[in-house]
Design a protein around this motif. Sequence first.
Motif, PDB file in Angstrom:
ATOM      1  N   SER A  32      13.835  -1.278  -8.660  1.00 45.03           N
ATOM      2  CA  SER A  32      12.972  -1.073  -9.823  1.00 45.03           C
ATOM      3  C   SER A  32      11.586  -0.614  -9.420  1.00 45.03           C
ATOM      4  N   VAL A  33      10.905  -0.001 -10.373  1.00 40.68           N
ATOM      5  CA  VAL A  33       9.457   0.189 -10.267  1.00 40.68           C
ATOM      6  C   VAL A  33       8.843  -1.053 -10.900  1.00 40.68           C
ATOM      7  N   ALA A  34       7.998  -1.727 -10.158  1.00 37.89           N
ATOM      8  CA  ALA A  34       7.483  -3.012 -10.626  1.00 37.89           C
ATOM      9  C   ALA A  34       5.960  -2.995 -10.655  1.00 37.89           C
ATOM     10  N   GLY A  35       5.411  -3.910 -11.425  1.00 33.01           N
ATOM     11  CA  GLY A  35       3.961  -3.934 -11.507  1.00 33.01           C
ATOM     12  C   GLY A  35       3.428  -5.205 -12.117  1.00 33.01           C
ATOM     13  N   TRP A  36       2.133  -5.325 -12.053  1.00 34.83           N
ATOM     14  CA  TRP A  36       1.396  -6.429 -12.675  1.00 34.83           C
ATOM     15  C   TRP A  36       0.484  -5.852 -13.756  1.00 34.83           C
ATOM     16  N   SER A  53      10.015   1.247  -5.614  1.00 32.26           N
ATOM     17  CA  SER A  53      11.044   0.595  -4.811  1.00 32.26           C
ATOM     18  C   SER A  53      10.833   0.856  -3.319  1.00 32.26           C
ATOM     19  N   GLY A  54      10.203   1.981  -3.001  1.00 34.82           N
ATOM     20  CA  GLY A  54       9.954   2.333  -1.609  1.00 34.82           C
ATOM     21  C   GLY A  54       8.633   1.822  -1.070  1.00 34.82           C
ATOM     22  N   GLY A  55       7.829   1.198  -1.953  1.00 31.34           N
ATOM     23  CA  GLY A  55       6.585   0.596  -1.482  1.00 31.34           C
ATOM     24  C   GLY A  55       5.325   1.390  -1.773  1.00 31.34           C
ATOM     25  N   THR A  56       5.439   2.518  -2.466  1.00 27.98           N
ATOM     26  CA  THR A  56       4.241   3.263  -2.843  1.00 27.98           C
ATOM     27  C   THR A  56       3.485   2.483  -3.916  1.00 27.98           C
ATOM     28  N   THR A  57       2.169   2.381  -3.741  1.00 31.75           N
ATOM     29  CA  THR A  57       1.375   1.556  -4.646  1.00 31.75           C
ATOM     30  C   THR A  57       0.312   2.375  -5.369  1.00 31.75           C
ATOM     31  N   ASN A  58      -0.107   1.855  -6.519  1.00 27.17           N
ATOM     32  CA  ASN A  58      -1.300   2.371  -7.173  1.00 27.17           C
ATOM     33  C   ASN A  58      -1.992   1.232  -7.910  1.00 27.17           C
ATOM     34  N   TYR A  59      -3.295   1.395  -8.073  1.00 26.89           N
ATOM     35  CA  TYR A  59      -4.131   0.317  -8.596  1.00 26.89           C
ATOM     36  C   TYR A  59      -5.069   0.828  -9.686  1.00 26.89           C
TER      37      TYR A  59
END
Length: 115
Positions: A32-36, A53-59
């Motif tokens: 999944s694509v997950a987030g807070w 799912s691969g660990g790419t992040t954004n904030y």
Amino acid sequence: QVQLVESGGGLVQAGGSLRLSCAASTNAFSNSVAGWYRQTPGKQRELVAAISSGGTTNYADSVKGRFTISRDNAKNTMYLQMNSLKPEDTAVYYCNAKYILETYWGQGTQVTVSS
């Protein structure tokens, strides 16, 4: 169906740290694509951080450099490390996962930062 359970919220002084956890009920979470997200009374829920799912992040700009999102797919768990907390970070924080056109939410955990 994916069930999400958050933990780790609480009361902390400004400048302090907390780590939120989101435990998923199925290993489908790893795909999944997950987030807070977070929400305060009278305001729309806003994205805090997301991770693919691969660990790419954004904030969100407001938390860059202070918060770190991560996931442990072997444990079906996602984390949000929150450092240098500010009173404006006070909110209910929700875990979110998007999987096969469905969106899932946790029940939320309260984070309160005192000045």
